[in-house]
Design an enzyme around this catalytic site. Structure first.
Site: not given
Ligand SMILES: NC(=O)c1ccc[n+]([C@@H]2O[C@H](COP(=O)([O-])OP(=O)(O)OC[C@H]3O[C@@H](n4cnc5c(N)ncnc54)[C@H](O)[C@@H]3O)[C@@H](O)[C@H]2O)c1
Length: 289
Positions: A133, A146
């Protein structure tokens, strides 16, 4: 593909699947995972769902074994599953919450890398992509668990890249900024973004899961064969933007909230002049006093 049921992970799974990968979706949410795999199969992707928690080593081992059993090999691991944090102020943060965020966002990728790399090493190489991130570089208040988990993931990336290099395994990190995942939720939602959300990005828009998926697809390909151990920021320019008062965004905000673009221009010019009298006058007009 960890956390592949929804959001960025689902978009990466779909992109890699379209490019011919056979995909194992691993997710803690069984219902969503099954649904996503059905959607992938409907698009012609050879996909398998494994339910589990990335922080539980037994689940990780079960997933790696299932992948090898189903497809006979494992070439790419995308450590994408991640959770956010409640945002509790520092003095009220609970150890349990810190430990869970670190377990999912950092220990999980470590466990998956360890077990997947063993299979990759036996088969002559592979690629591990860790989704970090832009929080590895900058923070909002009250995000310690985080940010620390993602910072750790970056260090884990270069440590693994060096340890696994002899086995022809590349390890890279991808750090997304603001990515609107609404269209990749289950069920999909309409993005609820204002033009201000888009305008504050140098690239002129908020990111999409497809943006991250395209970068991951490249990094996982042989074309990226000279890249390992490093982090790629994908944030529409937000991290490199200097945070002075952004007059254009202020003008746009005033126009949005008052519906008066003439007034918005007046306020922007007043702010730019640095003359408190002019700013006061424009604000008085904006507030209708
Ligand atoms: N969306 C953003 O703006 C953003 C920005 C920077 C980084 N990220 C990172 O990208 C990744 C995905 O983010 P997103 O926004 O798509 O999230 P999201 O919440 O939409 O999806 C995350 C998925 O991971 C699964 N999950 C959560 N905990 C879990 C576990 N312990 N074991 C297995 N599966 C698990 C959830 O059920 C979900 O399907 C994350 O690592 C997040 O930190 C997201």
């Amino acid at each position: 593909m960890t956390g592949g049921a929804r959001g960025i992970g689902a978009a990466i799974a779909a992109r890699l699947g379209r490019e011919g990968a056979r995909v194992v979706v691993f997710d803690i949410d069984g219902k969503a995972g099954e649904e996503r795999v059905e959607m992938l199969r409907a698009e012609g992707v050879d996909a398998l769902f494994v339910q589990g928690d990335v922080a539980r080593e037994a689940d990780v081992v079960r997933c790696v074994n299932a992948a090898v059993e189903a497809f006979g090999r494992l070439d790419v691991l995308v450590n994408n599953a991640g959770i956010g944090f409640s945002g509790r102020p520092i003095f009220e943060q609970m150890l349990e919450e810190w430990e869970r965020v670190i377990a999912v966002n950092l220990t999980g990728p470590y466990l998956f890398a360890k077990h997947a790399a063993k299979v990759m090493a036996e088969r002559g190489g592979g690629v591990i992509v860790n989704i970090a991130s832009t929080r590895v570089l900058q923070s909002e208040p009250n995000t310690e668990p985080y940010s620390a988990s993602k910072g750790g993931l970056l260090a884990l990336t270069h440590a693994l890249a060096v340890s696994l290099a002899p086995y022809r395994i590349r390890v890279v990190a991808v750090s997304p900024g603001w990515i609107d995942t609404s269209e990749w939720q289950l069920p999909p939602r309409k993005p609820q973004l204002t033009h201000l959300d888009h305008e504050q990005h140098p690239a002129g828009r908020v990111g999409r899961p497809e943006d991250v998926a395209a970068l991951v697809a490249f990094l996982a390909s042989d074309e990226a064969g000279f890249i390992t151990g490093v982090n790629f920021v994908i944030d529409g320019g937000m991290t490199v933007k200097m945070l002075y008062l952004d007059e254009a965004v202020i003008e746009s905000a005033v126009a949005t909230f008052t519906g008066d673009s003439e007034l918005a221009g007046l306020l922007r010019r007043a702010l730019a002049s640095g003359d408190p009298g002019r700013v006061k006058e424009a604000l008085r007009r904006a507030l209708g006093t």
